[in-house]
Write a protein that holds these residues in place. Structure first.
Motif, PDB file in Angstrom:
ATOM      1  N   VAL A 134      39.274  30.065  38.714  1.00  0.00           N
ATOM      2  CA  VAL A 134      39.034  31.065  37.672  1.00  0.00           C
ATOM      3  C   VAL A 134      39.549  32.406  38.169  1.00  0.00           C
ATOM      4  CG1 VAL A 134      37.288  32.259  36.298  1.00  0.00           C
ATOM      5  CG2 VAL A 134      36.984  29.830  36.867  1.00  0.00           C
ATOM      6  N   ALA A 135      40.448  33.012  37.424  1.00  0.00           N
ATOM      7  CA  ALA A 135      40.931  34.345  37.795  1.00  0.00           C
ATOM      8  C   ALA A 135      39.821  35.365  37.525  1.00  0.00           C
ATOM      9  CB  ALA A 135      42.169  34.701  36.985  1.00  0.00           C
ATOM     10  N   PRO A 136      39.380  36.098  38.543  1.00  0.00           N
ATOM     11  CA  PRO A 136      38.321  37.101  38.326  1.00  0.00           C
ATOM     12  C   PRO A 136      38.759  38.164  37.321  1.00  0.00           C
ATOM     13  CG  PRO A 136      38.688  36.709  40.674  1.00  0.00           C
ATOM     14  CD  PRO A 136      39.816  36.048  39.947  1.00  0.00           C
ATOM     15  N   ASP A 137      37.783  38.841  36.737  1.00  0.00           N
ATOM     16  CA  ASP A 137      38.098  39.846  35.715  1.00  0.00           C
ATOM     17  C   ASP A 137      39.015  40.935  36.253  1.00  0.00           C
ATOM     18  OD1 ASP A 137      37.593  40.982  32.985  1.00  0.00           O
ATOM     19  OD2 ASP A 137      36.826  42.647  34.187  1.00  0.00           O
ATOM     20  N   ALA A 138      38.852  41.306  37.511  1.00  0.00           N
ATOM     21  CA  ALA A 138      39.733  42.335  38.088  1.00  0.00           C
ATOM     22  C   ALA A 138      41.187  41.896  38.031  1.00  0.00           C
ATOM     23  CB  ALA A 138      39.321  42.624  39.534  1.00  0.00           C
ATOM     24  N   ILE A 139      41.454  40.609  38.286  1.00  0.00           N
ATOM     25  CA  ILE A 139      42.813  40.089  38.227  1.00  0.00           C
ATOM     26  C   ILE A 139      43.259  39.964  36.773  1.00  0.00           C
ATOM     27  CG2 ILE A 139      44.289  38.133  38.809  1.00  0.00           C
ATOM     28  CD1 ILE A 139      43.353  39.869  41.200  1.00  0.00           C
ATOM     29  N   GLN A 140      42.359  39.516  35.905  1.00  0.00           N
ATOM     30  CA  GLN A 140      42.711  39.426  34.485  1.00  0.00           C
ATOM     31  C   GLN A 140      43.086  40.801  33.925  1.00  0.00           C
ATOM     32  OE1 GLN A 140      40.406  37.015  31.857  1.00  0.00           O
ATOM     33  NE2 GLN A 140      39.685  35.636  33.470  1.00  0.00           N
ATOM     34  N   HIS A 141      42.420  41.830  34.407  1.00  0.00           N
ATOM     35  CA  HIS A 141      42.734  43.193  33.953  1.00  0.00           C
ATOM     36  C   HIS A 141      44.184  43.551  34.245  1.00  0.00           C
ATOM     37  CE1 HIS A 141      41.804  47.410  32.922  1.00  0.00           C
ATOM     38  NE2 HIS A 141      42.683  47.702  33.875  1.00  0.00           N
ATOM     39  N   LEU A 142      44.691  43.120  35.393  1.00  0.00           N
ATOM     40  CA  LEU A 142      46.081  43.407  35.742  1.00  0.00           C
ATOM     41  C   LEU A 142      47.025  42.854  34.679  1.00  0.00           C
ATOM     42  CD1 LEU A 142      46.088  42.451  39.555  1.00  0.00           C
ATOM     43  CD2 LEU A 142      45.472  44.630  38.511  1.00  0.00           C
ATOM     44  N   MET A 143      46.727  41.637  34.208  1.00  0.00           N
ATOM     45  CA  MET A 143      47.568  41.027  33.185  1.00  0.00           C
ATOM     46  C   MET A 143      47.385  41.714  31.841  1.00  0.00           C
ATOM     47  SD  MET A 143      49.805  38.603  32.506  1.00  0.00           S
ATOM     48  CE  MET A 143      49.700  37.222  33.650  1.00  0.00           C
ATOM     49  N   ARG A 144      46.139  42.022  31.480  1.00  0.00           N
ATOM     50  CA  ARG A 144      45.872  42.638  30.176  1.00  0.00           C
ATOM     51  C   ARG A 144      46.589  43.980  30.034  1.00  0.00           C
ATOM     52  NH1 ARG A 144      40.417  40.748  31.095  1.00  0.00           N
ATOM     53  NH2 ARG A 144      39.786  42.804  31.820  1.00  0.00           N
ATOM     54  N   ARG A 145      46.653  44.742  31.110  1.00  0.00           N
ATOM     55  CA  ARG A 145      47.206  46.104  31.003  1.00  0.00           C
ATOM     56  C   ARG A 145      48.717  46.099  30.792  1.00  0.00           C
ATOM     57  NH1 ARG A 145      49.066  49.124  35.434  1.00  0.00           N
ATOM     58  NH2 ARG A 145      47.998  50.986  34.704  1.00  0.00           N
ATOM     59  N   VAL A 146      49.393  44.980  31.097  1.00  0.00           N
ATOM     60  CA  VAL A 146      50.843  44.964  30.900  1.00  0.00           C
ATOM     61  C   VAL A 146      51.292  44.150  29.689  1.00  0.00           C
ATOM     62  CG1 VAL A 146      51.368  45.419  33.328  1.00  0.00           C
ATOM     63  CG2 VAL A 146      51.236  43.068  32.530  1.00  0.00           C
ATOM     64  N   VAL A 147      50.517  43.136  29.265  1.00  0.00           N
ATOM     65  CA  VAL A 147      50.958  42.332  28.115  1.00  0.00           C
ATOM     66  C   VAL A 147      50.025  42.437  26.919  1.00  0.00           C
ATOM     67  CG1 VAL A 147      52.126  40.702  29.642  1.00  0.00           C
ATOM     68  CG2 VAL A 147      49.823  40.169  28.823  1.00  0.00           C
ATOM     69  N   GLY A 148      48.876  43.114  27.068  1.00  0.00           N
ATOM     70  CA  GLY A 148      47.926  43.235  25.970  1.00  0.00           C
ATOM     71  C   GLY A 148      46.845  42.167  26.049  1.00  0.00           C
ATOM     72  N   PRO A 149      45.666  42.430  25.468  1.00  0.00           N
ATOM     73  CA  PRO A 149      44.509  41.539  25.628  1.00  0.00           C
ATOM     74  C   PRO A 149      44.718  40.124  25.094  1.00  0.00           C
ATOM     75  CG  PRO A 149      43.811  43.687  24.823  1.00  0.00           C
ATOM     76  CD  PRO A 149      45.303  43.677  24.764  1.00  0.00           C
ATOM     77  N   TYR A 150      45.232  39.988  23.852  1.00  0.00           N
ATOM     78  CA  TYR A 150      45.310  38.647  23.278  1.00  0.00           C
ATOM     79  C   TYR A 150      46.348  37.788  23.989  1.00  0.00           C
ATOM     80  CZ  TYR A 150      45.813  34.749  20.114  1.00  0.00           C
ATOM     81  OH  TYR A 150      45.872  33.476  19.600  1.00  0.00           O
ATOM     82  N   ARG A 151      47.533  38.360  24.254  1.00  0.00           N
ATOM     83  CA  ARG A 151      48.551  37.579  24.956  1.00  0.00           C
ATOM     84  C   ARG A 151      48.087  37.228  26.373  1.00  0.00           C
ATOM     85  NH1 ARG A 151      53.711  36.773  23.546  1.00  0.00           N
ATOM     86  NH2 ARG A 151      53.810  38.601  22.197  1.00  0.00           N
ATOM     87  N   ALA A 152      47.398  38.163  27.018  1.00  0.00           N
ATOM     88  CA  ALA A 152      46.858  37.873  28.347  1.00  0.00           C
ATOM     89  C   ALA A 152      45.863  36.719  28.282  1.00  0.00           C
ATOM     90  CB  ALA A 152      46.184  39.118  28.920  1.00  0.00           C
TER      91      ALA A 152
END
Length: 249
Positions: A134-152
């Motif tokens: 499971v990718a921790p939320d801190a790591i998920q945040h890295l993805m969300r900030r560059v591709v947007g929440p839904y695509r992430a």
């Protein structure tokens, strides 16, 4: 495991652990030290590079599987320490991705200011789900900030790795170039950035990246313990052992 190459005021930190730059605690510690030391050694910007066909294959899972609990915890903590060092760097950092960048390789790239990837059948992404993690939320945040929440969400839940052209289209990387030119393009981009009024550029950068730093700083010891509990679960261990068996072939 880490090479330093100075291009004037731009210092290149190159991951150098053949064949695929699999990340070990020692390598990540050396990376953290190099990133932190670069500005003190006169660097006004940093290029983070890796191999020609693989930037980094992520954490060295077979190595981690052989560690005792204390070593395993320190090993995963070293990834977050290296990521924080890149995120907190007082000077801009560009990822020069000469090839595949899954999992931990993608984490390091997402902490950089800008990502230049080799054109071709190379993949990047956070594929933790594919190996039972499971990718921790801190790591998920890295993805969300560059591709947007839904695509992430879609990418993370599927543990998807996307090829270079798609990565560019969704904003996961910022530009593509031929593999032999990724480092040079990173240098050119940084030179253009450094030509701007320095104090204003760096202050604006610091404000713009505050969420990135906060997300990584928010990953505490308790969060790491939770991650390790998932790592040690029977289903995750079965998936990891299957991965190690595939790598052995």
């Amino acid at each position: 495991m880490i090479e330093i190459h100075a291009h004037g005021a731009i210092h290149e930190i190159r991951l150098a652990r053949p064949p695929v730059n699999a990340l070990t605690p020692e390598m990540l510690s050396a990376l953290r030290t190099a990133v932190q030391a670069a500005p003190e050694q006169g660097a006004r910007a940093i290029i983070l590079s890796g191999g020609e066909r693989v930037f980094s294959a992520g954490m060295d899972v077979p190595h981690l599987m052989g560690l005792d609990p204390a070593g395993l915890k320190a090993g995963w903590a070293s990834l977050f320490s290296a990521a924080r060092a890149i995120a907190r760097s007082p000077v801009p950092v560009v990822a020069a991705l000469g090839g595949h960048s899954p999992a931990g390789g993608c984490v390091l790239a997402l902490c950089c200011d800008y990502r230049i990837m080799a054109r071709g059948p190379f993949r990047i992404g956070l594929n933790e789900v594919q190996v039972g993690l499971v990718a921790p939320d801190a790591i998920q945040h890295l993805m969300r900030r560059v591709v947007g929440p839904y695509r992430a969400e879609r990418l993370l839940v599927a543990g998807a790795l996307v090829e270079a052209e798609q990565a560019l289209a969704i904003g996961l990387v910022d530009e593509l170039t031929d593999g032999e030119h990724v480092t040079k393009r990173a240098e050119v981009w940084l030179q253009e950035l450094l030509a701007l009024p320095g104090e204003a550029m760096l202050a604006t950068r610091r404000i713009a990246r505050a969420d990135l730093v906060a997300a990584l700083d928010g990953f505490r010891n308790d969060d790491l313990d939770g991650f390790l509990a998932e790592w040690n679960s029977p289903s995750t261990q079965a998936a990891l052992k299957a991965l190690v068996a595939r790598l052995g072939r």
